[in-house]
Write an enzyme that holds these catalytic residues in place. Structure first.
Site, PDB file in Angstrom:
ATOM      1  N   GLU A 117       8.735  -3.344  26.167  1.00 24.79           N
ATOM      2  CA  GLU A 117       9.241  -3.180  24.712  1.00 24.79           C
ATOM      3  C   GLU A 117       7.786  -3.986  24.167  1.00 24.79           C
ATOM      4  O   GLU A 117       7.149  -4.667  24.548  1.00 24.79           O
ATOM      5  CB  GLU A 117      10.401  -3.852  24.330  1.00 24.79           C
TER       6      GLU A 117
ATOM      7  N   GLU B 250      16.006  -2.849  15.277  1.00 25.21           N
ATOM      8  CA  GLU B 250      17.373  -3.765  15.942  1.00 25.21           C
ATOM      9  C   GLU B 250      17.209  -4.990  15.304  1.00 25.21           C
ATOM     10  O   GLU B 250      16.243  -5.519  14.843  1.00 25.21           O
ATOM     11  CB  GLU B 250      16.928  -3.866  17.480  1.00 25.21           C
TER      12      GLU B 250
END
Length: 479
Positions: free
Chosen positions: A283, A394
């Protein structure tokens, strides 16, 4: 989408001149001023009183406890981590968890700080040079072969690898500006042969919910259905093929995070595994995390795990994993400038791809700046290839006040507001088995709670595949 005439990024495109914003250290009008960091409010004296308050009303225990507390103060004053500046740091204070309980004895407090010091000794390596950032960060220039990654048995005695072959279709037609992280405003740079590492402090650990959990994401679902995990997403994804990388330009904002144990991030996920305990992810993106960093700046970050966030992986360089090769990028440092609502827009280019020769996963920031790589040995499934790629936002919704959080995603505005108001990803691509950059196909878009945060996908000749996303969190439709 009306974009004509507006400047969109720090990058310069050969055929689209209206995408040029050159923000140097002398052009600070692009930056949202937000200097200053939260101060610790608990004094050392209060910590000492708290430690002593648990002693019994007999002279000998009081003397013993006072001696332990005095030893704690003495051990905290010294230069614990071989950094001269560390001696000027404030004395240790108890976290709000400890203050609330009033149950920790001096011996427990001492043990806690011994554990913290042991962690810090592993993370903070000796610095050739230290640079102080305007936001208060200390950036240590560490010899590249002494960074945390080389504590791993697989890398002992080794040095960072040479740059790999970039994917075909990758262009170097973009130029970068002098300023892209706040710490570089000082004009100082790390010498060749070193890597800039944001120094971790005792206060960073004390903000964390636990010492063992510091620098790690709590375990949670990555896939589309995250209901009940406290994590909410607005993402686009592709799956059903073998993927060897991903690329996008990500719009940078400063979303409000309303709870110290929540965060807001925008990132690329490269994913493999069954989405059980064997989940592998790589990520990279930007995030606002008061718990991890102690402020509300958007910061460039990386993450990885090979067991669904259980015991492996961490943010940035907070464990042995990612190998940094660049002396101009500090992972975990604040990004500057940032986008302004109805004003200038700023985005960062990120690309993650698997080196066809050695199999390691490399990370590029901007155009041509190789940040470093995740060694292939870290992973199980990602040792081969990814089975899914995600792009998007997110947040954590802790419902700490009994209702949905007001933590913002992206710009804090819904996708329908469009350019200069809603956050975006543009030029989304994936890397195939032959190291080619390709446009996305069979796209899925998901917003876990579209009344709180939503997403809208589009495509054109300038931005390729793009999407707007985000939202304010709690509102009349998101109670």
């Amino acid at each position: 989408m009306d974009m004509k005439g507006y400047s969109v990024s720090w990058t310069k495109h050969k055929k689209e001149p209206y995408f040029a914003v050159h923000c140097t250290t002398r052009q600070r009008q692009c930056i949202q001023a937000n200097h200053g960091t939260p101060e610790e409010t608990t004094s050392p004296n209060h910590s000492l009183k708290l430690a002593l308050s648990t002693s019994q009303n007999t002279l000998l225990p009081m003397l013993l406890h006072a001696l332990v507390a005095f030893m704690l103060l003495l051990t905290s004053i010294g230069t614990a981590f071989s950094h001269p500046i560390a001696s000027n740091s404030p004395l240790p204070v108890l976290s709000h968890h400890d203050n609330a309980s009033h149950t920790l004895r001096p011996s427990a407090v001492l043990q806690k700080f011994r554990r913290i010091r042991a962690h810090l000794k592993k993370i903070n390596k000796p610095a050739v040079k230290t640079i102080k950032s305007p936001d208060g960060d200390l950036i240590d220039c560490v010899l590249s072969h002494q960074q945390p990654a080389f504590d791993h048995p697989h890398l002992k005695g080794q040095r960072p690898l040479d740059p790999p072959e970039r994917p075909k279709g990758h262009t170097d037609g973009e130029t970068i500006t002098d300023s892209f992280q706040l710490w570089t405003d000082s004009g100082e740079v790390c010498p060749e042969g070193t890597v800039p590492i944001r120094r971790t402090t005792e206060q960073d650990f004390l903000r964390a919910s636990s010492i063992g959990g510091f620098g790690r994401k709590p375990r949670r679902g990555v896939r589309r259905d995250s209901t009940g995990t406290g994590h909410e997403h607005a993402v686009v994804s592709v799956n059903g093929d073998q993927y060897y990388g991903a690329k996008a330009s990500i719009n940078v904002w400063t979303p409000t995070v309303t709870d110290p144990y929540e965060f807001s991030l925008s990132q690329i996920w490269v994913i493999a595994g069954s989405f059980g305990n064997d989940l592998n992810t790589i990520e990279a993106g930007w995030q606002v995390s008061p718990e991890l960093y102690g402020d509300n700046y958007p910061r460039f970050f990386t993450y990885w795990t090979t067991d669904a966030y259980q015991a492996t992986g961490c943010y940035n360089l907070l464990c042995s994993g990612f190998v940094q090769t660049n002396n101009r990028i500090a992972i975990g440092a604040a990004i500057s400038p940032r986008s302004i609502y109805n004003g200038r827009q700023f985005d960062i280019g990120l690309m993650v791809w698997k080196d066809p020769k050695h199999g390691h996963w490399w990370l590029e920031f901007g155009s041509g700046l190789l940040v470093g790589y995740w060694p292939a040995y870290l992973f199980s499934h990602l040792r081969n290839h990814a089975s899914m790629v995600q792009f998007g936002g997110e947040i954590v919704n802790s419902r700490s006040r009994g209702y949905h959080t007001g933590t913002q995603m992206g710009s804090g505005h819904f996708s329908e507001e469009g350019f200069r108001k809603a956050a975006y990803f543009r030029n989304l691509q994936v890397v195939d088995w032959d190291n080619n950059l390709l446009p996305l196909s069979n796209i899925h878009q998901v917003a876990d709670h579209s009344n709180c945060y939503d997403i809208r996908v589009g495509s054109n000749n300038v931005w390729g595949t793009y999407f707007y996303y985000g939202g304010p969190g709690r509102n009349v439709r998101c109670p």
